[in-house]
Scaffold this active site. Structure first.
Site, mmCIF file in Angstrom:
data_model
loop_
_atom_site.group_PDB
_atom_site.id
_atom_site.type_symbol
_atom_site.label_atom_id
_atom_site.label_comp_id
_atom_site.label_asym_id
_atom_site.label_seq_id
_atom_site.Cartn_x
_atom_site.Cartn_y
_atom_site.Cartn_z
ATOM 1 N N SER A 100 0.833 -1.192 0.000
ATOM 2 C CA SER A 100 0.000 0.000 0.000
ATOM 3 C C SER A 100 0.880 1.260 0.000
ATOM 4 O O SER A 100 1.730 1.418 -0.861
ATOM 5 C CB SER A 100 -0.966 -0.049 1.189
ATOM 6 N N GLU A 194 -9.602 -4.751 -5.792
ATOM 7 C CA GLU A 194 -9.199 -3.552 -5.056
ATOM 8 C C GLU A 194 -9.194 -2.303 -5.932
ATOM 9 O O GLU A 194 -8.862 -2.343 -7.121
ATOM 10 C CB GLU A 194 -7.839 -3.749 -4.388
ATOM 11 N N HIS A 224 -7.629 -5.463 -1.054
ATOM 12 C CA HIS A 224 -6.388 -4.732 -0.836
ATOM 13 C C HIS A 224 -5.538 -5.399 0.250
ATOM 14 O O HIS A 224 -6.006 -5.661 1.358
ATOM 15 C CB HIS A 224 -6.737 -3.299 -0.414
#
Length: 258
Positions: A100, A194, A224
């Site tokens: 991320s 995602e 995610h």
């Protein structure tokens, strides 16, 4: 074995799995939108990746926004890289990684090292990376109804918090827009459901066109950063961790027959 690192402005932990090759290292940056998360919150994931790869992991903290906007996190990541190299690891014996926002920071770190004319790591591992803080990917709309974790509005708030007065299209803030030619090989994992999927697919596309060595693995029906939740989704979570570990081990020439 886990050892706390608190060396000036370098903070985190050193994780040494049983049987690890102590001459090879993974330098990992946790996710959390640049606003939350820590080495402690991600220890379970990083330790599993390190064990799967058979290497030492440096699971690092960095300054968080909004109190510490760009470039504070990147400065911390650069200092952490120098710390690991100072521990005796050659850049050829280090893979850098993150998920991320940590994937953003990972790629920004490599770009910063190149900007400074320094030796680069031997590989880059990215899990569900957030690489475009202008939020321009089409998956932000296409996957919006399928992603229970991330939304354009949430990401925009986090981007504003991290960027401060800096433009979000700055390649050190949105590495997707950087010149990618000549960077080390990359392994990218993303979930098909995602919102950030296009950040991974566009990176793979741009890096391939630049002549780069890139492997993109899109996992169907995954959200995610799903390996973070391997206790809830053990089959896909653990399989993705094993896959990442094998790629890291191959880049670092660590035996896979442990």
């Amino acid at each position: 074995m886990i050892e706390r690192i608190d060396h000036g402005n370098v903070r985190g932990e050193r994780i040494v799995p049983a049987g690890a090759d102590t001459g090879k290292a993974l330098l990992y940056h946790h996710g959390g939108g640049y606003a939350f998360g820590s080495a402690l919150s991600h220890r379970h994931l990083v330790s599993r990746i390190a064990s799967a790869a058979g290497v030492v992991a440096y699971n690092m903290d960095y300054a968080l926004a909004p109190e510490n906007p760009y470039p504070a996190a990147l400065d911390d990541a650069t200092n952490a890289w120098q710390f690991v190299v100072g521990e005796g690891f050659s850049p050829d014996d280090i893979v850098v990684g993150g998920e991320s926002a940590g994937g953003n920071l990972t790629l920004a770190l490599v770009l910063k090292l190149r900007q400074r004319g320094l030796a680069l790591p031997t590989g880059i591992y990215l899990l569900s990376p957030w690489l475009d803080l202008t939020q321009s990917g089409e998956s932000y709309d296409i996957c919006a109804s399928r992603d229970p974790m991330v939304s354009r509005d949430v990401l925009q708030g986090l981007a504003d918090s991290y960027c401060g007065s800096a433009p979000p299209a700055n390649p050190l803030i949105s590495p997707l827009f950087a010149e990618l030619a000549g960077l080390p090989p990359m392994f990218v994992q993303a979930g098909s459901d995602e919102v950030l999927l296009c950040d991974s697919t566009r990176l793979a596309h741009r890096f391939a066109l630049a002549g780069g060595d890139v492997t993109l693995r899109v996992w169907p029906e995954m959200v995610h950063a799903w390996p973070l939740f391997q206790q809830a989704i053990p089959v896909a979570g653990n399989a993705a961790i094993t896959e990442a570990g094998h790629w890291i081990a191959n880049r670092l020439s660590v035996g896979l027959d442990r």
